[in-house]
Design a protein around this motif. Structure first.
Motif, PDB file in Angstrom:
ATOM      1  N   ARG A  77     -19.853 -38.292  21.096  1.00  0.00           N
ATOM      2  CA  ARG A  77     -18.847 -38.577  20.074  1.00  0.00           C
ATOM      3  C   ARG A  77     -17.510 -37.993  20.534  1.00  0.00           C
ATOM      4  O   ARG A  77     -17.441 -36.838  20.969  1.00  0.00           O
ATOM      5  CB  ARG A  77     -19.234 -37.942  18.743  1.00  0.00           C
ATOM      6  N   GLU A  96      -6.522 -40.345  12.512  1.00  0.00           N
ATOM      7  CA  GLU A  96      -7.791 -39.786  12.984  1.00  0.00           C
ATOM      8  C   GLU A  96      -8.592 -40.936  13.568  1.00  0.00           C
ATOM      9  O   GLU A  96      -8.690 -42.011  12.959  1.00  0.00           O
ATOM     10  CB  GLU A  96      -8.579 -39.139  11.849  1.00  0.00           C
ATOM     11  N   ARG A 106      -7.521 -36.232  16.402  1.00  0.00           N
ATOM     12  CA  ARG A 106      -6.507 -36.201  15.351  1.00  0.00           C
ATOM     13  C   ARG A 106      -5.175 -36.451  16.016  1.00  0.00           C
ATOM     14  O   ARG A 106      -4.881 -35.889  17.069  1.00  0.00           O
ATOM     15  CB  ARG A 106      -6.489 -34.845  14.638  1.00  0.00           C
ATOM     16  N   SER A 154     -13.895 -37.200  18.845  1.00  0.00           N
ATOM     17  CA  SER A 154     -13.187 -37.068  17.569  1.00  0.00           C
ATOM     18  C   SER A 154     -11.760 -36.633  17.868  1.00  0.00           C
ATOM     19  O   SER A 154     -11.547 -35.627  18.559  1.00  0.00           O
ATOM     20  CB  SER A 154     -13.860 -36.035  16.673  1.00  0.00           C
ATOM     21  N   GLU A 205     -12.322 -41.935  15.815  1.00  0.00           N
ATOM     22  CA  GLU A 205     -13.626 -41.495  16.301  1.00  0.00           C
ATOM     23  C   GLU A 205     -14.242 -42.636  17.107  1.00  0.00           C
ATOM     24  O   GLU A 205     -14.191 -43.798  16.691  1.00  0.00           O
ATOM     25  CB  GLU A 205     -14.545 -41.103  15.146  1.00  0.00           C
ATOM     26  N   GLY A 232      -8.471 -33.831  20.646  1.00  0.00           N
ATOM     27  CA  GLY A 232      -9.740 -33.584  19.975  1.00  0.00           C
ATOM     28  C   GLY A 232     -10.843 -33.190  20.923  1.00  0.00           C
ATOM     29  O   GLY A 232     -10.593 -32.588  21.970  1.00  0.00           O
TER      30      GLY A 232
END
Length: 159
Positions: A102, A122, A106, A104, A124, A92
Motif C-alpha cells: 500500500r 490524499e 498526502r 499512502s 492511496e 507518504g
C-alpha cells in the motif's frame, strides 16, 4: 534498462493499468469512468507516471502526469501536474500488506489563478498480487470549501 535498487519495491507497478472507476463529491453528481495509469522506468531514481480517464461514452475527462520516487525505504514522494491548473507535491509511505503493498500519500496543492481551489489531497494505491494482480486507487480532496472528502476510486488490471 535495469531498475535501480531503490525502486525495486515499486517494480510491480511498471506498465499500464486500466479499469473502471467511480467518482462523487458534495458539489457534483456521481459519475463513472475508465482509468488508465502508466508507470515507466526511465533509468533514473524515479518512475514516470501518466494518468488518463474517459467517460462511459469514450470522451476524454482528466489527465495528469508526474513522477513517483522512493528516496528511502518505506518513504514515497510523488509530484503531479494537472491541466486544470493544479500541481501536487505528495509525501507518504510504502508498506507491505498480506497480498502486496500500500502506498499512502498526502498532498499539498498549488493552484493557478484561474483554477478551482484545491487545498489538499490524499491518494492511496494498493497493489494486490492475489488472486490476480489488481491496483486499487482512491483519491480524496479538500476543495472548493469542502473538507477532506472521498472523490474517486478505481480498480485496475495490467493491460
Amino acid at each position: 534498462m535495469q531498475l535501480l535498487e531503490n525502486l525495486h519495491p515499486l517494480a510491480p507497478l511498471l506498465g499500464t493499468w486500466s479499469g473502471p472507476g467511480s467518482g462523487a463529491y458534495p458539489t457534483i453528481s456521481s459519475f463513472t469512468y475508465t482509468e488508465e495509469l502508466t508507470f515507466t522506468d526511465v533509468g533514473k531514481p524515479f518512475l514516470a507516471y501518466a494518468q488518463r480517464t474517459w467517460s462511459p461514452d469514450g470522451a476524454p475527462m482528466h489527465s495528469e502526469s508526474g513522477f513517483l520516487r522512493m528516496p528511502a525505504p518505506g518513504t514515497v514522494e510523488m509530484t503531479l501536474a494537472q491541466p486544470t491548473g493544479q500541481t501536487e507535491l505528495l509525501e507518504g509511505t510504502w508498506e507491505e500488506i498480506d497480498t502486496g503493498f500500500r502506498i499512502s500519500l498526502r498532498g499539498r496543492v498549488m493552484n493557478s489563478a484561474s483554477a478551482k481551489t484545491v487545498d489538499a489531497t490524499e491518494r492511496e494505491y494498493v497493489f494486490s498480487a492475489a488472486p490476480g494482480e489488481v491496483l486499487s486507487t482512491s483519491f480524496a480532496m479538500a476543495a472548493v470549501g469542502e473538507p477532506m472528502t472521498h472523490h474517486l476510486a478505481s480498480e485496475l488490471r495490467a493491460t
